[in-house]
Design a protein around this motif. Structure first.
Motif, mmCIF file in Angstrom:
data_model
loop_
_atom_site.group_PDB
_atom_site.id
_atom_site.type_symbol
_atom_site.label_atom_id
_atom_site.label_comp_id
_atom_site.label_asym_id
_atom_site.label_seq_id
_atom_site.Cartn_x
_atom_site.Cartn_y
_atom_site.Cartn_z
ATOM 1 N N TYR A 151 0.838 -1.185 0.000
ATOM 2 C CA TYR A 151 0.000 0.000 0.000
ATOM 3 C C TYR A 151 0.877 1.240 0.000
ATOM 4 C CZ TYR A 151 1.221 -0.485 4.891
ATOM 5 O OH TYR A 151 1.930 -0.643 6.055
ATOM 6 N N ASN A 152 0.246 2.365 -0.223
ATOM 7 C CA ASN A 152 0.986 3.622 -0.205
ATOM 8 C C ASN A 152 1.259 4.043 1.227
ATOM 9 O OD1 ASN A 152 0.983 3.982 -3.028
ATOM 10 N ND2 ASN A 152 -1.127 4.685 -2.941
ATOM 11 N N THR A 153 2.173 4.999 1.376
ATOM 12 C CA THR A 153 2.528 5.486 2.710
ATOM 13 C C THR A 153 1.355 6.223 3.341
ATOM 14 O OG1 THR A 153 4.820 5.723 1.995
ATOM 15 C CG2 THR A 153 4.177 6.890 3.998
ATOM 16 N N LEU A 154 1.124 5.955 4.624
ATOM 17 C CA LEU A 154 0.071 6.629 5.389
ATOM 18 C C LEU A 154 0.721 7.604 6.356
ATOM 19 C CD1 LEU A 154 -2.148 3.521 6.260
ATOM 20 C CD2 LEU A 154 -2.379 5.061 4.320
ATOM 21 N N TYR A 155 0.119 8.780 6.524
ATOM 22 C CA TYR A 155 0.690 9.809 7.378
ATOM 23 C C TYR A 155 -0.267 10.187 8.499
ATOM 24 C CZ TYR A 155 3.891 10.436 3.451
ATOM 25 O OH TYR A 155 4.812 10.227 2.466
ATOM 26 N N PHE A 156 0.281 10.360 9.706
ATOM 27 C CA PHE A 156 -0.500 10.757 10.884
ATOM 28 C C PHE A 156 0.294 11.790 11.676
ATOM 29 C CE2 PHE A 156 -1.527 6.454 9.736
ATOM 30 C CZ PHE A 156 -2.898 6.373 9.846
ATOM 31 N N ASN A 157 -0.395 12.505 12.550
ATOM 32 C CA ASN A 157 0.364 13.333 13.488
ATOM 33 C C ASN A 157 0.727 12.470 14.688
ATOM 34 O OD1 ASN A 157 -1.829 13.182 15.240
ATOM 35 N ND2 ASN A 157 -2.584 15.217 14.762
ATOM 36 N N GLY A 158 1.417 13.040 15.672
ATOM 37 C CA GLY A 158 1.905 12.254 16.794
ATOM 38 C C GLY A 158 0.828 11.610 17.640
ATOM 39 N N ASN A 159 -0.398 12.131 17.563
ATOM 40 C CA ASN A 159 -1.510 11.554 18.329
ATOM 41 C C ASN A 159 -2.229 10.453 17.554
ATOM 42 O OD1 ASN A 159 -1.208 13.172 20.641
ATOM 43 N ND2 ASN A 159 -2.223 14.879 19.611
ATOM 44 N N GLY A 160 -1.778 10.176 16.338
ATOM 45 C CA GLY A 160 -2.395 9.114 15.551
ATOM 46 C C GLY A 160 -3.555 9.569 14.706
ATOM 47 N N THR A 161 -3.773 10.876 14.603
ATOM 48 C CA THR A 161 -4.867 11.389 13.781
ATOM 49 C C THR A 161 -4.382 11.564 12.342
ATOM 50 O OG1 THR A 161 -5.732 12.596 15.684
ATOM 51 C CG2 THR A 161 -6.559 13.250 13.521
ATOM 52 N N PRO A 162 -5.174 11.124 11.351
ATOM 53 C CA PRO A 162 -4.743 11.274 9.949
ATOM 54 C C PRO A 162 -4.510 12.746 9.625
ATOM 55 C CG PRO A 162 -6.691 9.893 10.116
ATOM 56 C CD PRO A 162 -6.485 10.481 11.468
ATOM 57 N N LEU A 163 -3.482 13.017 8.832
ATOM 58 C CA LEU A 163 -3.219 14.403 8.453
ATOM 59 C C LEU A 163 -4.280 14.872 7.464
ATOM 60 C CD1 LEU A 163 0.655 14.401 8.027
ATOM 61 C CD2 LEU A 163 -0.671 15.128 9.979
ATOM 62 N N PRO A 164 -4.744 16.101 7.614
ATOM 63 C CA PRO A 164 -5.759 16.616 6.683
ATOM 64 C C PRO A 164 -5.216 16.675 5.266
ATOM 65 C CG PRO A 164 -4.842 18.372 8.024
ATOM 66 C CD PRO A 164 -4.329 17.097 8.590
ATOM 67 N N LYS A 165 -6.092 16.465 4.287
ATOM 68 C CA LYS A 165 -5.649 16.457 2.897
ATOM 69 C C LYS A 165 -6.586 17.291 2.033
ATOM 70 C CE LYS A 165 -8.203 12.247 1.886
ATOM 71 N NZ LYS A 165 -8.174 10.932 1.277
ATOM 72 N N ALA B 44 4.868 8.110 9.936
ATOM 73 C CA ALA B 44 4.758 7.637 8.551
ATOM 74 C C ALA B 44 4.783 6.110 8.553
ATOM 75 C CB ALA B 44 5.904 8.183 7.702
ATOM 76 N N ILE B 45 3.740 5.509 8.008
ATOM 77 C CA ILE B 45 3.655 4.042 7.915
ATOM 78 C C ILE B 45 3.871 3.654 6.458
ATOM 79 C CG2 ILE B 45 2.225 2.007 8.316
ATOM 80 C CD1 ILE B 45 0.661 3.528 10.373
ATOM 81 N N THR B 46 4.879 2.806 6.225
ATOM 82 C CA THR B 46 5.201 2.446 4.838
ATOM 83 C C THR B 46 5.667 0.993 4.750
ATOM 84 O OG1 THR B 46 6.423 3.209 2.883
ATOM 85 C CG2 THR B 46 7.629 3.181 4.962
ATOM 86 N N PRO B 47 5.383 0.285 3.644
ATOM 87 C CA PRO B 47 5.832 -1.105 3.506
ATOM 88 C C PRO B 47 7.338 -1.210 3.338
ATOM 89 C CG PRO B 47 4.510 -0.425 1.605
ATOM 90 C CD PRO B 47 4.593 0.738 2.509
ATOM 91 N N LYS B 48 7.891 -2.367 3.730
ATOM 92 C CA LYS B 48 9.341 -2.597 3.606
ATOM 93 C C LYS B 48 9.605 -4.071 3.325
ATOM 94 C CE LYS B 48 13.672 -1.351 3.795
ATOM 95 N NZ LYS B 48 13.983 -2.375 2.772
#
Length: 206
Positions: free
Chosen positions: A74-88, A142-146
């Protein structure tokens, strides 16, 4: 008959062109340091390889998580430090300072920190323990596959992710291993090498 320098260069260029057109895939694999994936028997076998590759990128704040099932790419997912998705924006991008970071079209199942917990819920550490690190001190996650085999491609991807954030921000990376393991398919044996196949495009889940 001796060849002059021009003739030698011409033959070298022609040989390179023939090589590129006749064996494009091997050349690309060599250029991007891509290897045929292999089947692993345990996370303990994979972790040192992943750690070595990640450390070469200069990233020090990270965790490697694993799944009991075959993890989908999957594509990279981004959150702030509290685990909330970053606004887009409506085009699927988020603005961090003056940089633009591309993110997939997330289906907002949750609007608070539950979304991050929901995503990492079924992933574990190498010791099969749940991931419980407190990430509230970081600006972004940042969550990303490896994998162990897409070395060059992933190195460039990690670089693109890291330069998207301002230097003053602290970022924690969660790498989700997507290598193949024996228990995911009984047709495979430990140590078996697999050929990389181009799969048909799937609809994006998130």
């Amino acid at each position: 008959m001796k060849m002059n320098n021009f003739e030698k260069k011409l033959i070298a260029i022609l040989s390179l062109v023939i090589l590129l057109f006749c064996s494009c895939s091997p050349v690309l694999k060599l250029f991007f340091n891509i290897k045929n994936p292999r089947v692993y028997s345990s996370y303990f076998e994979v972790e040192p390889k992943l750690v070595s590759q990640i450390n070469k990128t200069g990233i020090t704040e990270y965790a490697i998580l694993y799944s009991d099932n075959a993890a989908e790419d999957y594509n990279t997912l981004y959150f702030n430090g509290n685990g909330t998705p970053l606004p887009k924006s409506s085009c699927g991008t988020i603005m961090i300072s003056e940089s633009v970071v591309e993110i997939p079209d997330l289906e907002m199942l949750y609007s608070d920190t539950l979304l991050f917990d929901h995503i990492v819920h079924n992933w574990v550490t190498m010791d099969s323990l749940p991931f419980t690190k407190d990430l509230s001190n970081y600006n972004y996650i940042a969550i990303t596959p490896k994998t162990t085999f897409m070395i060059g491609v992933e190195k460039r991807k990690i670089k693109d992710i890291s330069i998207s954030f301002p230097d003053s921000c602290s970022v924690f990376y969660i790498f989700v291993n997507t290598d193949c393991y024996v228990w995911q398919n009984n047709e495979y044996k430990a140590g078996q090498k697999l050929k990389i196949k181009k799969e048909p495009k799937k609809e994006k889940i998130f």
